[in-house]
Design an enzyme around this catalytic site. Structure first.
Site, PDB file in Angstrom:
ATOM      1  CG  HIS A 109       4.898  -6.357  -0.746  1.00 18.58           C
ATOM      2  ND1 HIS A 109       4.987  -5.069  -1.223  1.00 18.58           N
ATOM      3  CD2 HIS A 109       3.672  -6.808  -1.147  1.00 18.58           C
ATOM      4  CE1 HIS A 109       3.874  -4.767  -1.887  1.00 18.58           C
ATOM      5  NE2 HIS A 109       3.072  -5.800  -1.862  1.00 18.58           N
ATOM      6  CE  LYS A 113      -3.274  -2.678  -0.145  1.00 17.18           C
ATOM      7  NZ  LYS A 113      -3.556  -3.029  -1.531  1.00 17.18           N
ATOM      8  CB  SER A 114       4.327   1.920   0.012  1.00 16.82           C
ATOM      9  OG  SER A 114       4.222   1.513   1.343  1.00 16.82           O
ATOM     10  CB  SER A 126      -3.768   2.453   1.683  1.00 16.51           C
ATOM     11  OG  SER A 126      -3.985   1.977   0.394  1.00 16.51           O
TER      12      SER A 126
HETATM   13  N1  LIG Z   1      -1.259   5.083 -10.559  1.00 17.82           N
HETATM   14  C1  LIG Z   1      -1.323   5.439  -9.291  1.00 17.82           C
HETATM   15  N2  LIG Z   1      -0.919   6.658  -8.902  1.00 17.82           N
HETATM   16  C2  LIG Z   1      -0.992   7.031  -7.603  1.00 17.82           C
HETATM   17  N3  LIG Z   1      -1.461   6.245  -6.616  1.00 17.82           N
HETATM   18  C3  LIG Z   1      -1.868   5.002  -6.966  1.00 17.82           C
HETATM   19  C4  LIG Z   1      -1.821   4.547  -8.295  1.00 17.82           C
HETATM   20  N4  LIG Z   1      -2.294   3.289  -8.333  1.00 17.82           N
HETATM   21  C5  LIG Z   1      -2.645   2.968  -7.082  1.00 17.82           C
HETATM   22  N5  LIG Z   1      -2.398   4.008  -6.253  1.00 17.82           N
HETATM   23  C6  LIG Z   1      -2.671   4.084  -4.811  1.00 17.82           C
HETATM   24  O1  LIG Z   1      -1.675   3.307  -4.124  1.00 17.82           O
HETATM   25  C7  LIG Z   1      -2.282   2.645  -3.002  1.00 17.82           C
HETATM   26  C8  LIG Z   1      -2.170   1.147  -3.192  1.00 17.82           C
HETATM   27  O2  LIG Z   1      -0.831   0.819  -2.930  1.00 17.82           O
HETATM   28  P1  LIG Z   1      -0.065  -0.368  -3.640  1.00 17.82           P
HETATM   29  O3  LIG Z   1      -0.154  -0.219  -5.097  1.00 17.82           O
HETATM   30  O4  LIG Z   1       1.289  -0.412  -3.034  1.00 17.82           O
HETATM   31  O5  LIG Z   1      -0.910  -1.627  -3.182  1.00 17.82           O
HETATM   32  S1  LIG Z   1      -0.373  -3.142  -3.207  1.00 17.82           S
HETATM   33  O6  LIG Z   1       0.534  -3.290  -2.073  1.00 17.82           O
HETATM   34  O7  LIG Z   1       0.265  -3.392  -4.485  1.00 17.82           O
HETATM   35  O8  LIG Z   1      -1.615  -3.934  -3.020  1.00 17.82           O
HETATM   36  C9  LIG Z   1      -3.720   3.115  -2.956  1.00 17.82           C
HETATM   37  O9  LIG Z   1      -3.684   4.277  -2.134  1.00 17.82           O
HETATM   38  P2  LIG Z   1      -4.981   4.844  -1.342  1.00 17.82           P
HETATM   39  O10 LIG Z   1      -5.824   5.487  -2.375  1.00 17.82           O
HETATM   40  O11 LIG Z   1      -4.443   5.844  -0.370  1.00 17.82           O
HETATM   41  O12 LIG Z   1      -5.624   3.684  -0.685  1.00 17.82           O
HETATM   42  C10 LIG Z   1      -3.984   3.441  -4.413  1.00 17.82           C
HETATM   43  O13 LIG Z   1      -5.070   4.314  -4.608  1.00 17.82           O
END
Ligand SMILES: Nc1ncnc2c1ncn2[C@@H]1O[C@H](COP(=O)(O)OS(=O)(=O)O)[C@@H](OP(=O)(O)O)[C@H]1O
Length: 333
Positions: free
Chosen positions: A144, A73-74, A174
């Site tokens: 991870h 979720k980073s 998240s």
């Molecule tokens: N393209 C793009 N740009 C900016 N932010 C994005 C993008 N894609 C995913 N997100 C946001 O990233 C959060 C999910 O984190 P991860 O992608 O690390 O999730 S995971 O660990 O792979 O499941 C989650 O954050 P939150 O919205 O705060 O929950 C997603 O909304």
């Protein structure tokens, strides 16, 4: 949620006798999804531990490999998309946009996790089919796992590692949202409170958060700087062009003057934006073979969203824990 419905990473059906023996000697913990154990300072569900061990024992690194690392979720999905777009760009000019892999697949399907997709089911996977960048010679993987665990599997290979870090409070929110949606729970404060307690105690999947972040932060300072790149989600949001160029340079594929003038940097950022990716049909209806719907990868992607959910007491407690654990490291949020 029925145990059979859980993703393979959380279940306990791929564990060897040797790993069972190992688990019996490790610290153990439990959460709403299953059992966890602490291996090399990091908490894993049992199947994922098996994947991590298989990776450490069987991965055959190539010097040109790229490893994208993060705490869940980073910004993993974003980092995967940006890296694929950077490495693929010479092959996908404006006249062939529809061929772009990011338009037909989710970034998680293009860039596999080392300890789960690749090494969970088999100890000797065929890595050639996972070469996510047909136009470049680099194979791209994600993980991870913390840096010290990854390094054991890399066995001294000089391949490049990019770490995406995000502030703890937004990561927590998240995680909460994802947990509720994935486990089909109502998005309630009581689930937030249990997620908060587990996160603050450090016993959550891949936790403790601060040890994870510090393993890569120290690695980026101590190792050859061309080996580990430490990026921050917040900086990516704040100055996307600067950070994308930094990533491109680190990966050895810097933008040419001509590319910059033609708006290539902005096009990649647009292609990989949360809005563009989440609008694609594949990301609206697709799902991973063993896990969640792709649409759960995308929520708000806002910096500071945690303010809308955490009480001042919760904020203070998490701030104190993070400050205490990062003290003296030079890293702050
Ligand atoms: N393209 C793009 N740009 C900016 N932010 C994005 C993008 N894609 C995913 N997100 C946001 O990233 C959060 C999910 O984190 P991860 O992608 O690390 O999730 S995971 O660990 O792979 O499941 C989650 O954050 P939150 O919205 O705060 O929950 C997603 O909304």
């Amino acid at each position: 949620m029925d145990h059979k419905e859980l993703p393979a990473t959380v279940r306990e059906d791929y564990i060897s006798e040797e790993t069972k023996k190992l688990i019996s000697s490790l610290p153990v913990n439990k959460d709403s999804q299953g059992n966890l154990c602490k291996y090399q300072g990091c908490w894993y569900y049992y199947n994922t531990l098996q994947g991590a061990i298989n990776f450490q024992n069987h991965f055959q690194p190539q010097d040109t490999d790229v490893i994208l690392a993060s705490f869940p979720k980073s910004g993993t999905t974003w980092l995967k998309a940006l890296t694929v777009a950077l490495l693929e760009r010479s092959k996908h000019h404006d006249d062939h946009p529809l061929n772009h892999p990011l338009l037909s697949d989710n970034p998680h399907a293009i860039v596999p996790f080392l300890e789960t997709k690749l090494y969970l089911r088999t100890s000797t996977p065929d890595l050639t089919k996972y070469s996510s960048s047909p136009s470049s010679s680099a194979r791209v993987f994600a993980t991870h796992m913390p840096l010290h665990t990854v390094k054991e599997g890399l066995r001294g290979s000089p391949c490049k590692i990019v770490y995406m870090c995000r502030n703890a409070k937004d990561v927590l929110i998240s995680l909460w949202y994802f947990k509720c949606k994935y486990q089909k729970l109502e998005v309630t404060r009581s689930v937030l409170e249990s997620t908060f307690e587990s996160f603050c105690g450090g016993g959550n999947f891949y936790g403790p958060f601060w040890d994870h972040v510090l393993s890569y932060w120290r690695g980026s300072l101590e190792d050859d700087p061309s080996r580990v790149l430490f990026m921050k989600y917040e900086e990516m949001k704040e100055e996307p062009c600067v950070q994308l160029k930094r990533l491109a340079e680190f990966l050895g594929v810097p933008f040419t003057e001509e590319e910059e003038e033609s708006g290539c940097v902005e096009k990649i950022l647009e292609l990989c934006s949360l809005r563009s990716l989440s609008d694609l049909a594949i990301n609206k209806i697709g799902k991973t073979s063993s896990g969640p719907d792709y649409k759960l990868c995308f929520r708000k992607g806002e910096v500071g969203d945690s303010k809308n959910y955490l009480t001042p007491e919760m904020e203070m407690r998490i701030d104190m824990i993070i400050e205490e654990n990062l003290k003296g490291s030079g890293l702050s949020f």
